[in-house]
Design a protein around this motif. Structure first.
Motif, mmCIF file in Angstrom:
data_model
loop_
_atom_site.group_PDB
_atom_site.id
_atom_site.type_symbol
_atom_site.label_atom_id
_atom_site.label_comp_id
_atom_site.label_asym_id
_atom_site.label_seq_id
_atom_site.Cartn_x
_atom_site.Cartn_y
_atom_site.Cartn_z
ATOM 1 N N VAL A 97 17.692 40.698 40.116
ATOM 2 C CA VAL A 97 19.038 41.039 40.594
ATOM 3 C C VAL A 97 19.366 40.273 41.865
ATOM 4 O O VAL A 97 20.475 39.732 42.028
ATOM 5 C CB VAL A 97 19.146 42.564 40.817
ATOM 6 C CG1 VAL A 97 20.470 42.920 41.473
ATOM 7 C CG2 VAL A 97 18.997 43.306 39.495
ATOM 8 N N LEU A 100 22.320 37.544 42.419
ATOM 9 C CA LEU A 100 23.293 37.734 43.496
ATOM 10 C C LEU A 100 23.410 36.478 44.344
ATOM 11 O O LEU A 100 24.514 35.998 44.631
ATOM 12 C CB LEU A 100 22.880 38.935 44.362
ATOM 13 C CG LEU A 100 23.788 39.279 45.539
ATOM 14 C CD1 LEU A 100 25.168 39.692 45.056
ATOM 15 C CD2 LEU A 100 23.176 40.394 46.390
ATOM 16 N N TYR A 107 25.108 33.567 42.349
ATOM 17 C CA TYR A 107 26.560 33.610 42.242
ATOM 18 C C TYR A 107 27.252 33.432 43.591
ATOM 19 O O TYR A 107 28.279 32.769 43.691
ATOM 20 C CB TYR A 107 27.000 34.921 41.591
ATOM 21 C CG TYR A 107 26.707 34.977 40.114
ATOM 22 C CD1 TYR A 107 27.228 34.026 39.244
ATOM 23 C CD2 TYR A 107 25.900 35.977 39.584
ATOM 24 C CE1 TYR A 107 26.942 34.066 37.883
ATOM 25 C CE2 TYR A 107 25.617 36.029 38.231
ATOM 26 C CZ TYR A 107 26.145 35.069 37.386
ATOM 27 O OH TYR A 107 25.874 35.099 36.040
ATOM 28 N N LEU A 108 26.678 34.030 44.639
ATOM 29 C CA LEU A 108 27.310 33.911 45.957
ATOM 30 C C LEU A 108 27.309 32.466 46.453
ATOM 31 O O LEU A 108 28.215 32.061 47.191
ATOM 32 C CB LEU A 108 26.591 34.813 46.964
ATOM 33 C CG LEU A 108 26.797 36.325 46.810
ATOM 34 C CD1 LEU A 108 26.004 37.085 47.856
ATOM 35 C CD2 LEU A 108 28.277 36.702 46.894
ATOM 36 N N VAL A 165 33.021 34.711 40.016
ATOM 37 C CA VAL A 165 32.304 35.997 40.063
ATOM 38 C C VAL A 165 31.895 36.349 41.485
ATOM 39 O O VAL A 165 31.779 37.530 41.843
ATOM 40 C CB VAL A 165 31.073 35.936 39.133
ATOM 41 C CG1 VAL A 165 30.222 37.197 39.265
ATOM 42 C CG2 VAL A 165 31.507 35.748 37.688
ATOM 43 N N SER A 166 31.678 35.344 42.327
ATOM 44 C CA SER A 166 31.207 35.612 43.685
ATOM 45 C C SER A 166 32.230 36.384 44.512
ATOM 46 O O SER A 166 31.852 37.113 45.441
ATOM 47 C CB SER A 166 30.867 34.301 44.385
ATOM 48 O OG SER A 166 32.033 33.527 44.629
ATOM 49 N N PRO A 208 34.405 39.056 43.614
ATOM 50 C CA PRO A 208 34.206 40.522 43.560
ATOM 51 C C PRO A 208 32.846 40.970 44.079
ATOM 52 O O PRO A 208 32.728 42.065 44.651
ATOM 53 C CB PRO A 208 34.368 40.844 42.068
ATOM 54 C CG PRO A 208 34.184 39.556 41.354
ATOM 55 C CD PRO A 208 34.666 38.491 42.276
ATOM 56 N N LEU A 209 31.821 40.137 43.913
ATOM 57 C CA LEU A 209 30.515 40.502 44.472
ATOM 58 C C LEU A 209 30.574 40.585 45.993
ATOM 59 O O LEU A 209 30.029 41.517 46.600
ATOM 60 C CB LEU A 209 29.462 39.488 44.030
ATOM 61 C CG LEU A 209 28.973 39.570 42.583
ATOM 62 C CD1 LEU A 209 27.983 38.449 42.310
ATOM 63 C CD2 LEU A 209 28.342 40.926 42.296
ATOM 64 N N ALA A 210 31.220 39.603 46.604
ATOM 65 C CA ALA A 210 31.349 39.629 48.062
ATOM 66 C C ALA A 210 32.206 40.808 48.517
ATOM 67 O O ALA A 210 31.909 41.448 49.544
ATOM 68 C CB ALA A 210 31.963 38.314 48.551
ATOM 69 N N LEU A 234 32.372 43.656 47.029
ATOM 70 C CA LEU A 234 31.505 44.835 46.907
ATOM 71 C C LEU A 234 30.560 44.948 48.096
ATOM 72 O O LEU A 234 30.353 46.044 48.638
ATOM 73 C CB LEU A 234 30.717 44.752 45.601
ATOM 74 C CG LEU A 234 29.774 45.920 45.307
ATOM 75 C CD1 LEU A 234 30.553 47.221 45.188
ATOM 76 C CD2 LEU A 234 28.978 45.662 44.038
ATOM 77 N N LEU A 235 29.998 43.829 48.527
ATOM 78 C CA LEU A 235 29.113 43.860 49.694
ATOM 79 C C LEU A 235 29.866 44.309 50.943
ATOM 80 O O LEU A 235 29.380 45.133 51.726
ATOM 81 C CB LEU A 235 28.509 42.469 49.918
ATOM 82 C CG LEU A 235 27.414 42.030 48.945
ATOM 83 C CD1 LEU A 235 27.010 40.590 49.233
ATOM 84 C CD2 LEU A 235 26.201 42.947 49.047
ATOM 85 N N CYS A 269 30.640 47.963 50.914
ATOM 86 C CA CYS A 269 29.465 48.808 51.172
ATOM 87 C C CYS A 269 29.154 48.936 52.656
ATOM 88 O O CYS A 269 28.627 49.971 53.092
ATOM 89 C CB CYS A 269 28.250 48.254 50.431
ATOM 90 S SG CYS A 269 28.338 48.440 48.635
#
Length: 339
Positions: free
Chosen positions: A20, A24, A27-28, A58-59, A61-63, A65-66, A69
């Motif tokens: 995972v 991550l 993609y970032l 994709v990076s 929405p991942l960023a 989300l980070l 958080c």
């Protein structure tokens, strides 16, 4: 069986976590890989361009989300904004995060080697980009969280409204306390005047119910100093509320630059102005109350000496026992006797 299931689950988490984390990071840092292929003119890596472009998409929405958080739910962004502006703010912060980590990764790739085939990961060409970008991401996220935490100390409309209600309640309590102290002070003055007019002989033959009997005078003294102690504690509590009110009003003035949303700034300034007016009223009432307590203490001391001097042997014995109790209480608090 349950223990074995938990053990299997723990092993599965340990095995999947590196995968995972690698996805991550993969993609970032896709934007850095795209830049390395395009700007660096790497035709041998052109077949990876499409995958990295999808990874760049994709990076985002991942960023987000980070960032989401690390931001506290009562923070500056999530508490003081509506949901469209909140997510726009998260998006902007995610873009900042991606720009920072991909810039560091691109520089590391340019300096330390090509971003190429999977075998090059083993040789160490990609690891400098990964650990430098990871460190940059941690720093950026920590700064974002610390910046967002400042809003915990910013006033809100709810805080100001509660402070206004608290100040109204404290003002009412202080004024009621001032009235009780004034009544008790007047009562003590009346007793002193009656005792001095009657003198020792008159006190010895004081009629029942006149208030000049020895037990009644002792009760007046006890009631007087208890009233002073109780109301002094109330004034100290009111001073604590006064400091809170002053601090909140001052914070509201300083935070006005952060409260630019339509309607919010005007309402909070009005609440802060009202709070400052309450602060002035409360300060005056508390000062008056403290001065009244000092006057009541002086009257209580005069009543004590008057009982000693005019009530004969029983007055002197009462005074000696009272002083002994006072000295004992001071010794328990670590204070030295006054005589």
């Amino acid at each position: 069986m349950a223990k074995n299931d938990r053990s299997a689950l723990g092993c599965g988490v340990l095995l999947i976590t590196p995968v995972v984390l690698w996805l991550l990071v993969r993609y970032l840092l896709s934007a850095a890989a795209v830049a390395h292929i395009v700007v660096g003119d790497r035709p041998d890596q052109a077949h990876r361009l499409t995958d990295n472009l999808w990874g760049t998409a994709v990076s985002v929405p991942l960023a987000m989300l980070l960032v989401r958080c690390v931001l506290h739910r009562d923070g500056r962004l999530r508490r003081h904004t509506t949901w469209p502006r909140r997510w726009l703010g998260i998006l902007l912060r995610a873009v900042v995060l991606l720009c920072a980590v991909n810039l560091v990764a691109y520089q590391a790739l340019t300096l330390d080697g090509p971003l190429g085939r999977p075998s090059e990961v083993i040789t160490g060409y990609v690891w400098p980009a990964i650990w430098k970008s990871a460190l940059t991401a941690v720093v950026v996220l920590v700064v974002m969280r610390l910046w967002d935490r400042h809003s915990w100390r910013l006033p809100t409309r709810g805080n100001l409204r509660r402070a206004v209600r608290e100040a109204d309640t404290v003002i009412a309590e202080v004024r009621a306390a001032n009235q009780r102290v004034a009544q008790q002070t007047e009562h003590v003055r009346t007793r002193l005047r009656m005792m001095r007019e009657a003198g020792p002989r008159g006190l010895a033959h004081a009629p029942r119910g006149s208030g000049l009997e020895f037990p009644a005078l002792c009760g007046d003294h006890r009631e007087s100093y208890q009233c002073a102690d109780l109301e002094y504690g109330r004034y100290e509590s009111a001073q604590t509320s006064l400091h809170r009110v002053e601090h909140l009003a001052r914070r509201t003035r300083k935070a006005s630059s952060w409260l630019r949303r339509e309607g919010v700034q005007a309402e909070m300034r009005a609440l802060a102005a009202h709070l400052e007016g309450q602060r002035d009223v409360l300060k005056v009432d508390v000062d008056q109350g403290l001065n009244a307590v000092r006057g009541l203490n002086i009257g209580t001391a005069d009543l004590k000496y008057e009982i000693r001097d005019t009530c004969g042997p029983q007055g002197q014995q009462w005074y000696a026992e009272l002083e002994a109790r006072i000295d004992k209480a001071r010794a328990a608090r670590g204070e030295s006797p006054l005589h």
